[in-house]
Design a protein around this motif. Structure first.
Motif, mmCIF file in Angstrom:
data_model
loop_
_atom_site.group_PDB
_atom_site.id
_atom_site.type_symbol
_atom_site.label_atom_id
_atom_site.label_comp_id
_atom_site.label_asym_id
_atom_site.label_seq_id
_atom_site.Cartn_x
_atom_site.Cartn_y
_atom_site.Cartn_z
ATOM 1 N N GLU A 153 18.685 44.601 -6.223
ATOM 2 C CA GLU A 153 19.362 44.003 -5.184
ATOM 3 C C GLU A 153 18.405 43.638 -3.986
ATOM 4 O O GLU A 153 17.492 44.312 -3.614
ATOM 5 N N ASN A 154 18.250 42.182 -3.684
ATOM 6 C CA ASN A 154 17.392 41.915 -2.841
ATOM 7 C C ASN A 154 18.278 41.796 -1.505
ATOM 8 O O ASN A 154 19.157 41.048 -1.249
ATOM 9 N N LEU A 155 17.674 42.567 -0.371
ATOM 10 C CA LEU A 155 18.213 42.709 0.916
ATOM 11 C C LEU A 155 17.277 42.137 1.773
ATOM 12 O O LEU A 155 16.214 41.964 1.596
ATOM 13 N N ILE A 165 26.717 49.615 11.840
ATOM 14 C CA ILE A 165 27.278 50.643 10.652
ATOM 15 C C ILE A 165 28.278 49.844 9.928
ATOM 16 O O ILE A 165 28.427 50.018 8.814
ATOM 17 N N MET A 166 29.035 48.924 10.593
ATOM 18 C CA MET A 166 30.067 48.184 10.125
ATOM 19 C C MET A 166 29.566 47.204 9.060
ATOM 20 O O MET A 166 30.162 46.898 8.027
ATOM 21 N N MET A 167 28.484 46.411 9.252
ATOM 22 C CA MET A 167 27.771 45.610 8.538
ATOM 23 C C MET A 167 27.333 46.451 7.034
ATOM 24 O O MET A 167 27.421 45.760 6.065
ATOM 25 N N SER A 168 26.686 47.619 7.274
ATOM 26 C CA SER A 168 26.462 48.494 6.275
ATOM 27 C C SER A 168 27.606 48.824 5.223
ATOM 28 O O SER A 168 27.414 48.783 3.986
ATOM 29 N N GLN A 169 28.673 49.115 5.940
ATOM 30 C CA GLN A 169 29.929 49.710 5.312
ATOM 31 C C GLN A 169 30.656 48.496 4.607
ATOM 32 O O GLN A 169 31.148 48.320 3.494
ATOM 33 N N ASN A 170 30.457 47.178 5.302
ATOM 34 C CA ASN A 170 30.834 45.829 4.458
ATOM 35 C C ASN A 170 30.131 45.777 3.311
ATOM 36 O O ASN A 170 30.758 45.224 2.235
ATOM 37 N N ARG A 171 28.889 45.726 3.332
ATOM 38 C CA ARG A 171 27.969 45.750 2.114
ATOM 39 C C ARG A 171 28.212 46.742 1.351
ATOM 40 O O ARG A 171 28.248 46.373 -0.196
ATOM 41 N N GLN A 172 28.614 47.698 1.573
ATOM 42 C CA GLN A 172 28.925 48.972 0.614
ATOM 43 C C GLN A 172 30.118 48.448 0.003
ATOM 44 O O GLN A 172 30.466 48.809 -1.353
ATOM 45 N N GLU A 173 31.061 48.099 0.611
ATOM 46 C CA GLU A 173 32.601 47.640 0.038
ATOM 47 C C GLU A 173 32.331 46.708 -0.916
ATOM 48 O O GLU A 173 32.929 46.699 -2.205
ATOM 49 N N GLU A 174 31.649 45.616 -0.748
ATOM 50 C CA GLU A 174 31.411 44.875 -1.670
ATOM 51 C C GLU A 174 30.680 45.228 -3.139
ATOM 52 O O GLU A 174 30.942 44.787 -3.980
ATOM 53 N N ILE A 190 17.912 46.916 7.811
ATOM 54 C CA ILE A 190 17.972 47.822 9.079
ATOM 55 C C ILE A 190 19.412 48.388 9.280
ATOM 56 O O ILE A 190 19.306 49.668 9.612
ATOM 57 N N SER A 191 20.324 47.623 8.846
ATOM 58 C CA SER A 191 21.642 48.236 9.006
ATOM 59 C C SER A 191 21.905 49.327 8.015
ATOM 60 O O SER A 191 22.548 50.340 8.623
ATOM 61 N N ASP A 192 21.273 49.362 6.960
ATOM 62 C CA ASP A 192 21.486 50.639 6.033
ATOM 63 C C ASP A 192 20.748 51.684 6.684
ATOM 64 O O ASP A 192 21.278 52.891 6.748
#
Length: 181
Positions: free
Chosen positions: A44-46, A112-121, A52-54
């Motif tokens: 995964e290319n972040l 944290i919401m950004m990180s959770q959205n990525r995790q959800e994806e 930072i959000s992770d």
């Protein structure tokens, strides 16, 4: 003639076995491809923001954060209660501390919401992959069942042909025996 018949029967049986080996080999190769794809997922290319959000989500949801935050707040309160005169930079009711805590919460929550959205994806993609793997497995099972059915039909046909030839050979033997008697 008898030797040719027997040779043909053995040749047919060998062809059936070769087909069966080929089907099994193809199934094993396909399974190895799926296993390889699962055990070696794409890297995964972040972006820097995602990294930072992770990191913030990882640290913000840990005991290290809770304990260190509690220690800093305790030191802040104790220092401002016990400090004398000019050194009290945030006297009771700790307005500056409340402002800083509000800012931290306001910034930390969307990160944290950004990180959770990525995790959800990622979870959604993983579920789609699981579905596709299950679908492929079902298709392979159906294909193998069809191939086995075809092989069984061919074997039954071969057995009937073999049995028919055996009856003919038995009739010939019986005729020869009857002629000698």
């Amino acid at each position: 003639m008898k030797n040719e018949t027997i040779s043909k029967l053995l040749s047919d049986e060998q062809k059936h076995l070769e087909k069966l080996h080929k089907i099994v080999k193809e199934s094993i190769d396909a399974e190895e491809l799926i296993i390889h794809n699962l055990s070696n997922p794409e890297i995964e290319n972040l972006t820097k923001g995602q990294q930072i959000s992770d990191s913030v989500a990882l640290f913000g949801g840990s005991w290290k954060f809770i304990i260190s935050f509690f220690v800093v707040l305790t030191i802040w309160i104790v220092f401002n209660v016990l400090a004398i005169g000019v050194y009290k930079f945030d006297p009771f009711p700790f307005i500056l501390m409340n402002l800083i805590l509000s800012c931290i919460a306001a910034l930390q929550a969307p990160i944290i919401m950004m990180s959770q959205n990525r995790q959800e994806e990622k979870d959604r993609k993983r579920s789609e992959n699981d579905y596709l793997i299950n679908l492929k497995a079902e298709m392979q099972i159906r294909s193998l069942n069809q191939k086995i059915d075809v092989l069984l039909e061919e074997q039954i046909k071969t057995l009937f042909e073999t049995q028919e030839k055996q009856f003919e050979l038995l009739k010939e033997i019986n005729l020869k025996i009857n002629k000698k008697i």
